[in-house]
Write an enzyme that holds these catalytic residues in place. Sequence first.
Site, PDB file in Angstrom:
ATOM      1  N   CYS B  89       1.001  -1.107  -0.019  1.00 26.43           N
ATOM      2  CA  CYS B  89       0.054  -0.102  -0.016  1.00 26.43           C
ATOM      3  C   CYS B  89       0.820   1.324  -0.048  1.00 26.43           C
ATOM      4  CB  CYS B  89      -0.930  -0.081   1.312  1.00 26.43           C
ATOM      5  SG  CYS B  89      -1.690  -1.458   1.593  1.00 26.43           S
ATOM      6  N   CYS B  92       2.478   3.022  -3.154  1.00 27.79           N
ATOM      7  CA  CYS B  92       1.622   4.121  -4.014  1.00 27.79           C
ATOM      8  C   CYS B  92       1.254   5.249  -3.163  1.00 27.79           C
ATOM      9  CB  CYS B  92       0.287   3.342  -4.501  1.00 27.79           C
ATOM     10  SG  CYS B  92       0.850   2.111  -5.823  1.00 27.79           S
ATOM     11  N   HIS B  93       0.798   4.956  -1.889  1.00 29.45           N
ATOM     12  CA  HIS B  93       0.165   5.830  -1.027  1.00 29.45           C
ATOM     13  C   HIS B  93       1.175   6.515  -0.157  1.00 29.45           C
ATOM     14  CE1 HIS B  93      -3.908   4.556  -2.219  1.00 29.45           C
ATOM     15  NE2 HIS B  93      -3.489   3.518  -2.154  1.00 29.45           N
ATOM     16  N   CYS B 127      -8.328  -2.316  -4.298  1.00 34.96           N
ATOM     17  CA  CYS B 127      -6.985  -1.847  -4.525  1.00 34.96           C
ATOM     18  C   CYS B 127      -6.250  -3.363  -4.571  1.00 34.96           C
ATOM     19  CB  CYS B 127      -6.593  -1.160  -3.123  1.00 34.96           C
ATOM     20  SG  CYS B 127      -6.153   0.646  -3.657  1.00 34.96           S
ATOM     21  N   CYS B 190     -35.070  -0.691  12.715  1.00 32.90           N
ATOM     22  CA  CYS B 190     -33.736  -0.087  13.346  1.00 32.90           C
ATOM     23  C   CYS B 190     -34.250   1.204  14.036  1.00 32.90           C
ATOM     24  CB  CYS B 190     -32.832   0.408  12.234  1.00 32.90           C
ATOM     25  SG  CYS B 190     -32.236  -0.977  11.058  1.00 32.90           S
ATOM     26  N   CYS B 193     -35.482   1.131  18.060  1.00 35.23           N
ATOM     27  CA  CYS B 193     -34.694   1.058  19.140  1.00 35.23           C
ATOM     28  C   CYS B 193     -33.840   2.322  19.144  1.00 35.23           C
ATOM     29  CB  CYS B 193     -33.876  -0.080  19.152  1.00 35.23           C
ATOM     30  SG  CYS B 193     -34.607  -1.608  19.548  1.00 35.23           S
ATOM     31  N   HIS B 194     -33.252   2.910  18.029  1.00 35.62           N
ATOM     32  CA  HIS B 194     -32.014   3.554  17.798  1.00 35.62           C
ATOM     33  C   HIS B 194     -32.426   5.117  17.667  1.00 35.62           C
ATOM     34  CE1 HIS B 194     -29.264   0.403  18.371  1.00 35.62           C
ATOM     35  NE2 HIS B 194     -29.897  -0.174  17.162  1.00 35.62           N
ATOM     36  N   ARG B 231     -22.098  -6.274  13.288  1.00 33.57           N
ATOM     37  CA  ARG B 231     -22.932  -5.421  14.010  1.00 33.57           C
ATOM     38  C   ARG B 231     -24.631  -5.660  13.528  1.00 33.57           C
ATOM     39  NH1 ARG B 231     -25.372  -5.743  17.487  1.00 33.57           N
ATOM     40  NH2 ARG B 231     -25.730  -4.569  19.431  1.00 33.57           N
ATOM     41  N   CYS B 235     -27.767  -7.430  15.060  1.00 33.44           N
ATOM     42  CA  CYS B 235     -28.832  -6.619  15.392  1.00 33.44           C
ATOM     43  C   CYS B 235     -30.096  -7.452  14.489  1.00 33.44           C
ATOM     44  CB  CYS B 235     -28.937  -5.460  15.081  1.00 33.44           C
ATOM     45  SG  CYS B 235     -28.499  -4.032  16.015  1.00 33.44           S
TER      46      CYS B 235
END
Lengths: 165, 274
Positions: B89, B92-93, B127, B190, B193-194, B231, B235
Site C-alpha cells: 500500500c 503508492c500511497h 486496491c 432499526c 430502538c435507535h 453488528r 442486530c
Amino acid sequence: MMSIGRTTPRIISAGLALGLGLLSGTPGALAGDPVTPFTIVDGYTVPDSLTETPGDPERGRKWVINRKLGNCLSCHEMPIPEEQFHGQTGPALYGVADVYDEGELRLRLVDPKALNPYSMMPSFHKVDGLHRVLSGFEGKPILSAQQVEDVIAYLMTLRDTSKRR
Amino acid sequence: MTTKALARGALGLLAAGAVLTAGAAIGSDDGTRIHWGPYKVGDKRSGYTYAGAQTRAMQDDDFQNPAFLWLERGADIWETAAGEAGKACADCHGEAEEALAGVATRYPIHDEARGKLMNIEQRINWCREEQMGAAPFKWESEDLLGITAFVKNQSKGMPVAVSIDGPARPFWEQGKAFYEQRRGQLDMACTHCHVDHAGTMIRAETLSQGQVNGFPTYRLKWQTLGSLHRRFRGCNKNIRAEPYAYGSDEYVNLELYTTWRSNGLPIETPSVRK
C-alpha cells in the site's frame, strides 16, 4: 364503545384471514396450526379466549421471564424481584390488571399495532405480513395460543400497585 | 504515539474526574451530568456516551485498548508487498498518516465504475485485486479488520462527513428505507430502538443511538474486533430477521445511511464497546 377509525380494516383483515384460511390458519382447518385466529371487537378488545383451556398464571409468569418466549422483562418492569435488570423501554406493568381487562390485554399481546401502528412491541401471536423472518422461525408465532392465555392469566394477577418500586 | 497515548490518558483522567465530581460538574442535558466533549455533537451521541466508565477507560488508553493489536497488524500490511505487482500500500500511497488523514470520513463513496457504493473494506480489496494483483481479504478476517481499522484510525478525531448528494442519493434512500422497515419475527425496524427509544433500557442494556463512528469496534461480547456489518447481522438476528451477507449491497447502503446519521461525530476507530 366506539372504535377508532383505523381499526375497521383490521376487522376486515381478520375476516379475510378467516375466509382465506390457509394464510393465517382457520380454527379446525389444519390440526396443529401454529396460529389461532382472533377477532378484534370494536377496535379495542379481543374478548374471546384463544384456547379452551384457561390460562395458568404460574406458567405465564415463566413465559414473561423466559428470554426465548415472552421475554416481556426485556422492556417492562414487573413484580418479579428474583430477576435483575427489568427493561424500561415499555411501560411498567405493576397494577396492569387494574387498568385493562383480559380482552384488552389479549389485543395488546396478539396485535398491539392495531392500537398504535408505530408501536415497537412485537405481535406475539402472528405470522402474516412479516418481513425476512430468520430461518427456523418462519410460520411460527413468538407465543403459542396457550402461552398467550397463560401470560394474560399472569398479568391479571398484577392488581396491587401499592408495592410499585 | 506515546505522547498521543499520554494525552489520551490524561483526557481519560479528566473524564473520570468529571464523573466523580458530577454534582458540581458541567451540566449536560442527557441526564448523565457528564460533559462529553467531542463525543456529543448537538443531539448526536456516540456509543461512547452510553458505555460504562470502565469500557470508556479501556478505549481511552491505547495500552489497554485491545484493538491496538489489530492496528499493528494493519500497519504491517500497509508496509508489506503483496500480489503479482509486488507492491505494498505504502508504495503508492506513501506515509499512511499523510495519505489517509480524513479519507475514512468520506466513506462509503459512490463508485462510478461499479455504479454503486463502495465502503472502506471494499476499497481496500479493490486496491488489492486491481492494483496489486493480490487476493482480496476475506470479510471479518484479521487482515481485513486490521487494515480497515488502521485506515480509519488515520482519521481519528476528524468529523464524519459522508456525502449523500448526487449519485449517492438513491443508495442513501435505500439505506433509509432499510432502516425504517420492520423486519423479523419481532417485527421491529432499526428506528424503533435507535431513534424512538435510544437511552432506554432493554434489560441490562442501554439502547444507543446506533452511531457508527467507532467501527471497526472491539466488542467485549465478541472478544475481538468486528466490522459494522457484523453488528448489522447481530442486530438483525436479535430481532429474528434473516441477515444479509457481509459486504452486500443492502448493508453497504445501510452503512451509508447510518454513517450519514453520524456525520459530525468524530471518528473513534478503534472504539471499545460492551
